[in-house]
Structures are given as C-alpha cells and as structure tokens.
Write an enzyme that holds these catalytic residues in place. Structure first.
Site, PDB file in Angstrom:
ATOM      1  N   ASP A   1      -2.123  -9.934 -41.331  1.00  0.00           N
ATOM      2  CA  ASP A   1      -3.216  -9.341 -40.562  1.00  0.00           C
ATOM      3  C   ASP A   1      -2.660  -8.634 -39.326  1.00  0.00           C
ATOM      4  O   ASP A   1      -1.553  -8.941 -38.858  1.00  0.00           O
ATOM      5  CB  ASP A   1      -4.191 -10.431 -40.099  1.00  0.00           C
ATOM      6  CG  ASP A   1      -4.867 -11.127 -41.272  1.00  0.00           C
ATOM      7  OD1 ASP A   1      -4.921 -10.529 -42.360  1.00  0.00           O
ATOM      8  OD2 ASP A   1      -5.327 -12.274 -41.080  1.00  0.00           O
TER       9      ASP A   1
HETATM   10  N1  URA Z   1      -3.452 -15.870 -43.672  1.00  0.00           N
HETATM   11  C1  URA Z   1      -4.217 -15.191 -42.794  1.00  0.00           C
HETATM   12  O1  URA Z   1      -5.355 -15.576 -42.513  1.00  0.00           O
HETATM   13  N2  URA Z   1      -3.688 -14.099 -42.206  1.00  0.00           N
HETATM   14  C2  URA Z   1      -2.431 -13.656 -42.452  1.00  0.00           C
HETATM   15  O2  URA Z   1      -1.997 -12.648 -41.863  1.00  0.00           O
HETATM   16  C3  URA Z   1      -1.649 -14.369 -43.364  1.00  0.00           C
HETATM   17  C4  URA Z   1      -2.185 -15.476 -43.965  1.00  0.00           C
END
Ligand code: URA
Length: 238
Positions: A103
């Site tokens: 993310d």
């Molecule tokens: N899980 C998430 O919620 N975000 C990420 O970036 C990776 C795993």
C-alpha cells in the site's frame, strides 16, 4: 544474438551508435576486435568488451528497494509518485515492475524485476512464498485475537489462510503466504483493531537489508535471487 543488439540491450549504446562503435574498433569478442554489428554472439558465454571494459549481460534484473511511505506500487500513475521514481536513469529504462504490491503507506522490502515469468511464479498462491511484516496496532492484540487471526479470519467474503503472529512490546510480526488487497489491515479490522504501522521486512526468506535507507535500493545478490526466484538454467539462446 547480434552484437549490435547485445550492446543496445545492455544499454552500452543505442543500436545506431553500436554500429559506429564496432566500426571504430571499440568492441572485442573473446579478445578479437569485432568489425560487424550483425556478428552472432552468445551473450551468456562470449566475453565482450567495450573500450577495454567487460560488458556484463544480465538477462533479468532483480532489485531490492526499501520503500518509503507515499509511493504507489505501480510502474506509472498519473497523479502519484511510483516506486520506479526511486530508481536512477539506466534502471528506470529496464522495464522493471514491482513484484507484488505494498500500500501507499506501507514501508519496507519491495522487489522489482523485469522477469515476468519469475514474478508470476513467485506471486502465484500455489507457491506459498512467505512474507514477513512488522506491524503496530491501535490497541494491543489479545491472545484470543492472535488465535483467530492465525487460524484464518473473514476479511469480507474471504477467509484468510493460516498465518503466524509473534507479539512484542511494540506490536508484532506477522508471516503471510498470500497477499490479498489490504490483507493485514482488513485482518486487524476483523478483530476490531486498526493497523497504525506496516513494514515488510522479508520476502521469500530474504530479509530487508538493514544498510538500505528508506528510498534506497540495491541489486539482489545471486543467493538472494536464487532464494526467491529459484535456480536458473543458462540456455545461451537469448
Ligand atoms: N497488507 C496490507 O494491508 N497492506 C500491505 O501493504 C501489505 C499487506
């Protein structure tokens, strides 16, 4: 592969510059000065030099990046900065892409490559490649939460696969072998909690290099490449 193509794929020169450089006697193949751009060479076996220096051929490139916050895991984005913006010029022209997503506000280990087949294999749910994330939550997870999360929790129409969680004073570390959209954040929400910090610290058994600052990158070592992508046979046919 043609010698002039070899020089252009290794970014030694453009295809049109290559012919001039070869004619000017700047390129050798196995110690002999080359004189034709259409000469056939084996990129994995022949020794090519340009102006006296070895030209290194790598069929695929594998990069470890320490992703900072604020960058999206994409090759292009009309509005946001992408992880590719963190790579310098020659690399940013090598058609690299992120092997899996983090993310925008997740930090840490990101692998970039131009090996489409390798990335596809590693990301396939069949292969159960382990990924470790350090996390912090709004309120501490209880033993009951951990049991629920480790056994598989419903994140909205999907029950997660078993995983491992180790708690510490700061939050904890979770090991996943799958990667659904916002998975860890949705897992935390499924036990009434919220993720406040998320950093990937390992991918396929390769740890994020502690010497890499946020936003810095380096090539994977041959051992790390093999750990994540497996052993590669040299075909000599490229
Ligand atoms: N899980 C998430 O919620 N975000 C990420 O970036 C990776 C795993």
């Amino acid at each position: 592969m043609r010698l002039d193509k070899f020089l252009s794929v290794t970014k030694t020169a453009t295809r049109s510059e290559s012919s001039k450089l070869i004619k000017a006697g700047k390129v050798t193949v196995n110690g002999v000065t080359a004189n034709k751009g259409d000469m056939q060479i084996d990129p994995e076996r022949d020794k090519i030099t340009f102006c006296g220096s070895d030209v290194i051929y790598k069929r695929f490139i594998y990069v470890m990046l320490n992703k900072p916050e604020g960058y999206v895991s994409a090759t292009e984005d009309g509005r946001e900065k992408t992880v590719l913006d963190l790579l310098p010029e020659p690399l940013s022209r090598m058609e690299l892409f992120p092997c899996g997503r983090l993310d925008k506000n997740t930090l840490g280990l990101m692998i970039l490559t131009n090996d489409g087949e390798g990335a596809h294999r590693v990301l396939s749910p069949k292969h159960h490649v382990p990924k470790l994330y350090r996390f912090k939550t709004c309120s501490p997870l209880t033993d009951k939460d951990v049991k629920k999360l480790e056994g598989g929790t419903d994140i909205g129409g999907y029950v997660t696969k078993p995983c491992k969680i180790t708690l510490d004073d700061d939050g904890g570390v979770i090991e996943l072998t799958e990667g659904k959209y916002h998975q860890i954040k949705r897992m935390a929400e499924s036990v009434g909690n919220k993720i406040t910090y998320l950093e990937r610290i390992s991918f396929g058994g390769v740890m994020l290099d502690k010497n890499l600052g946020r936003g810095d990158w380096r090539y994977l070592t041959p051992d790390e490449e093999e750990k994540i992508f497996g052993k590669r046979e040299l075909s000599g046919k490229e």
